[in-house]
Design a protein around this motif. Sequence first.
Motif, PDB file in Angstrom:
ATOM      1  N   ASP A   1       7.305  -8.006   0.772  1.00  0.00           N
ATOM      2  CA  ASP A   1       7.621  -8.099  -0.649  1.00  0.00           C
ATOM      3  C   ASP A   1       6.770  -9.209  -1.270  1.00  0.00           C
ATOM      4  O   ASP A   1       6.775 -10.344  -0.784  1.00  0.00           O
ATOM      5  CB  ASP A   1       9.098  -8.408  -0.848  1.00  0.00           C
ATOM      6  CG  ASP A   1       9.467  -8.486  -2.317  1.00  0.00           C
ATOM      7  OD1 ASP A   1       9.766  -7.442  -2.907  1.00  0.00           O
ATOM      8  OD2 ASP A   1       9.447  -9.614  -2.864  1.00  0.00           O
TER       9      ASP A   1
ATOM     10  N   THR B   1      -0.914   5.236  -2.549  1.00  0.00           N
ATOM     11  CA  THR B   1       0.280   5.989  -2.902  1.00  0.00           C
ATOM     12  C   THR B   1       0.865   6.666  -1.669  1.00  0.00           C
ATOM     13  O   THR B   1       0.146   7.013  -0.724  1.00  0.00           O
ATOM     14  CB  THR B   1      -0.031   7.052  -3.968  1.00  0.00           C
ATOM     15  OG1 THR B   1       1.135   7.830  -4.229  1.00  0.00           O
ATOM     16  CG2 THR B   1      -1.150   7.986  -3.509  1.00  0.00           C
TER      17      THR B   1
ATOM     18  N   ILE C   1       3.178   1.883 -12.206  1.00  0.00           N
ATOM     19  CA  ILE C   1       3.536   1.600 -10.822  1.00  0.00           C
ATOM     20  C   ILE C   1       4.541   2.624 -10.321  1.00  0.00           C
ATOM     21  O   ILE C   1       4.451   3.118  -9.193  1.00  0.00           O
ATOM     22  CB  ILE C   1       4.085   0.173 -10.686  1.00  0.00           C
ATOM     23  CG1 ILE C   1       2.977  -0.847 -10.927  1.00  0.00           C
ATOM     24  CG2 ILE C   1       4.696  -0.044  -9.303  1.00  0.00           C
ATOM     25  CD1 ILE C   1       3.433  -2.295 -10.832  1.00  0.00           C
ATOM     26  N   ASN C   2       5.510   2.981 -11.157  1.00  0.00           N
ATOM     27  CA  ASN C   2       6.499   3.989 -10.775  1.00  0.00           C
ATOM     28  C   ASN C   2       5.849   5.343 -10.549  1.00  0.00           C
ATOM     29  O   ASN C   2       6.161   6.053  -9.596  1.00  0.00           O
ATOM     30  CB  ASN C   2       7.582   4.102 -11.849  1.00  0.00           C
ATOM     31  CG  ASN C   2       8.592   2.977 -11.767  1.00  0.00           C
ATOM     32  OD1 ASN C   2       8.964   2.539 -10.677  1.00  0.00           O
ATOM     33  ND2 ASN C   2       9.038   2.487 -12.910  1.00  0.00           N
TER      34      ASN C   2
ATOM     35  N   SER D   1       4.569  -4.762  -1.199  1.00  0.00           N
ATOM     36  CA  SER D   1       5.260  -4.000  -2.232  1.00  0.00           C
ATOM     37  C   SER D   1       5.429  -4.886  -3.449  1.00  0.00           C
ATOM     38  O   SER D   1       5.449  -6.115  -3.349  1.00  0.00           O
ATOM     39  CB  SER D   1       6.622  -3.510  -1.739  1.00  0.00           C
ATOM     40  OG  SER D   1       7.447  -4.614  -1.394  1.00  0.00           O
ATOM     41  N   SER D   2       5.540  -4.263  -4.626  1.00  0.00           N
ATOM     42  CA  SER D   2       5.658  -5.027  -5.868  1.00  0.00           C
ATOM     43  C   SER D   2       6.840  -4.513  -6.667  1.00  0.00           C
ATOM     44  O   SER D   2       7.345  -3.410  -6.413  1.00  0.00           O
ATOM     45  CB  SER D   2       4.374  -4.891  -6.688  1.00  0.00           C
ATOM     46  OG  SER D   2       4.232  -3.559  -7.153  1.00  0.00           O
TER      47      SER D   2
ATOM     48  N   LYS E   1       8.935  -2.582  -9.347  1.00  0.00           N
ATOM     49  CA  LYS E   1       8.703  -1.345 -10.092  1.00  0.00           C
ATOM     50  C   LYS E   1       9.022  -1.593 -11.566  1.00  0.00           C
ATOM     51  O   LYS E   1       9.967  -1.048 -12.121  1.00  0.00           O
ATOM     52  CB  LYS E   1       9.576  -0.219  -9.533  1.00  0.00           C
ATOM     53  CG  LYS E   1       9.451  -0.013  -8.039  1.00  0.00           C
ATOM     54  CD  LYS E   1       8.060   0.463  -7.642  1.00  0.00           C
ATOM     55  CE  LYS E   1       7.991   0.779  -6.147  1.00  0.00           C
ATOM     56  NZ  LYS E   1       6.661   1.204  -5.702  1.00  0.00           N
ATOM     57  N   ASN E   2       8.205  -2.432 -12.181  1.00  0.00           N
ATOM     58  CA  ASN E   2       8.554  -2.907 -13.513  1.00  0.00           C
ATOM     59  C   ASN E   2       7.723  -2.288 -14.633  1.00  0.00           C
ATOM     60  O   ASN E   2       7.783  -2.752 -15.765  1.00  0.00           O
ATOM     61  CB  ASN E   2       8.430  -4.434 -13.578  1.00  0.00           C
ATOM     62  CG  ASN E   2       6.983  -4.893 -13.450  1.00  0.00           C
ATOM     63  OD1 ASN E   2       6.166  -4.203 -12.864  1.00  0.00           O
ATOM     64  ND2 ASN E   2       6.687  -6.061 -13.992  1.00  0.00           N
ATOM     65  N   ASN E   3       6.911  -1.267 -14.305  1.00  0.00           N
ATOM     66  CA  ASN E   3       6.234  -0.550 -15.378  1.00  0.00           C
ATOM     67  C   ASN E   3       6.015   0.897 -14.965  1.00  0.00           C
ATOM     68  O   ASN E   3       6.103   1.258 -13.789  1.00  0.00           O
ATOM     69  CB  ASN E   3       4.917  -1.233 -15.785  1.00  0.00           C
ATOM     70  CG  ASN E   3       3.866  -1.192 -14.703  1.00  0.00           C
ATOM     71  OD1 ASN E   3       3.409  -0.133 -14.313  1.00  0.00           O
ATOM     72  ND2 ASN E   3       3.480  -2.360 -14.209  1.00  0.00           N
ATOM     73  N   SER E   4       5.729   1.730 -15.939  1.00  0.00           N
ATOM     74  CA  SER E   4       5.686   3.176 -15.712  1.00  0.00           C
ATOM     75  C   SER E   4       4.544   3.591 -14.803  1.00  0.00           C
ATOM     76  O   SER E   4       4.663   4.555 -14.046  1.00  0.00           O
ATOM     77  CB  SER E   4       5.575   3.906 -17.058  1.00  0.00           C
ATOM     78  OG  SER E   4       4.454   3.444 -17.799  1.00  0.00           O
TER      79      SER E   4
ATOM     80  N   ASP F   1      -4.505  -0.276  -4.490  1.00  0.00           N
ATOM     81  CA  ASP F   1      -3.228   0.433  -4.509  1.00  0.00           C
ATOM     82  C   ASP F   1      -3.340   1.720  -3.702  1.00  0.00           C
ATOM     83  O   ASP F   1      -4.342   2.429  -3.767  1.00  0.00           O
ATOM     84  CB  ASP F   1      -2.773   0.733  -5.941  1.00  0.00           C
ATOM     85  CG  ASP F   1      -3.816   1.481  -6.745  1.00  0.00           C
ATOM     86  OD1 ASP F   1      -5.008   1.155  -6.614  1.00  0.00           O
ATOM     87  OD2 ASP F   1      -3.446   2.395  -7.502  1.00  0.00           O
TER      88      ASP F   1
ATOM     89  N   ASN G   1       3.715   5.494  -7.303  1.00  0.00           N
ATOM     90  CA  ASN G   1       4.591   5.565  -6.136  1.00  0.00           C
ATOM     91  C   ASN G   1       3.917   5.087  -4.853  1.00  0.00           C
ATOM     92  O   ASN G   1       3.660   5.864  -3.936  1.00  0.00           O
ATOM     93  CB  ASN G   1       5.077   7.016  -5.944  1.00  0.00           C
ATOM     94  CG  ASN G   1       6.057   7.142  -4.793  1.00  0.00           C
ATOM     95  OD1 ASN G   1       6.795   6.204  -4.503  1.00  0.00           O
ATOM     96  ND2 ASN G   1       6.069   8.287  -4.140  1.00  0.00           N
TER      97      ASN G   1
END
Length: 211
Positions: free
Chosen positions: A99, A52, A125-126, A117-118, A120-123, A50, A129
């Motif tokens: 994607d 950022t 990952i959000n 990119s994945s 943004k379905n959990n805190s 990952d 950034n």
Amino acid sequence: RMPMRFLLRHVFFHMLLPANSSLRYAASFSPRCYFTLFAPLLLFLRTALDFTYSHIISLMFAVEKGFDYEEDDTANAVVWFLNAQRLNEKTIRRTDIVDIISGRDILESADGPVTVSSPKNNSRINAQNGVFVFFPYDSKPLNIFSSTDDILIKILIPHQDCKSLLSSLYRLGIRFSSLYPELTSVSKDILLKIKVFEFLRENCDLSNGAQ
């Protein structure tokens, strides 16, 4: 070798589950279904890095263990800068970030690591950034594959400087909970606060003594 289509299909399914409900759903699966779902996910996590978009967050990742290093430690922390467009241009001959859900056919034909990119379905990952670099099964490590500076740049930070940088980030409002928004980060932030205050007090005392 596991077919890429089989791997990605199950990874995509898991990524669409709410982050706080994975174990609850898993509890209702048979052992065979549980293995089918989570074994490919673990393989995906082992073959993805990952990155950022935030320079501050990337610096926090690099120096987060700053207070664990000895005073005479001569090793370095590392910040990597990735040119995602150049990487994809080299491996899939297109510059856009793929994607991970809709672009599985692109990943199957890739010549090496691909920036994806994945959802943004959990805190976490959000909070972090960023994007992922997905590695095909037989891909080389990114620092070997990307041998030119136009794709990957390495910045070294001496471990001796990490305490000071971590303290500065703390004073800017960056915490472990900024990277890992979960309950365990609360206790880590409390310990970090104590260590930062001790570090700043000691250095203030040294400065006053020198004057």
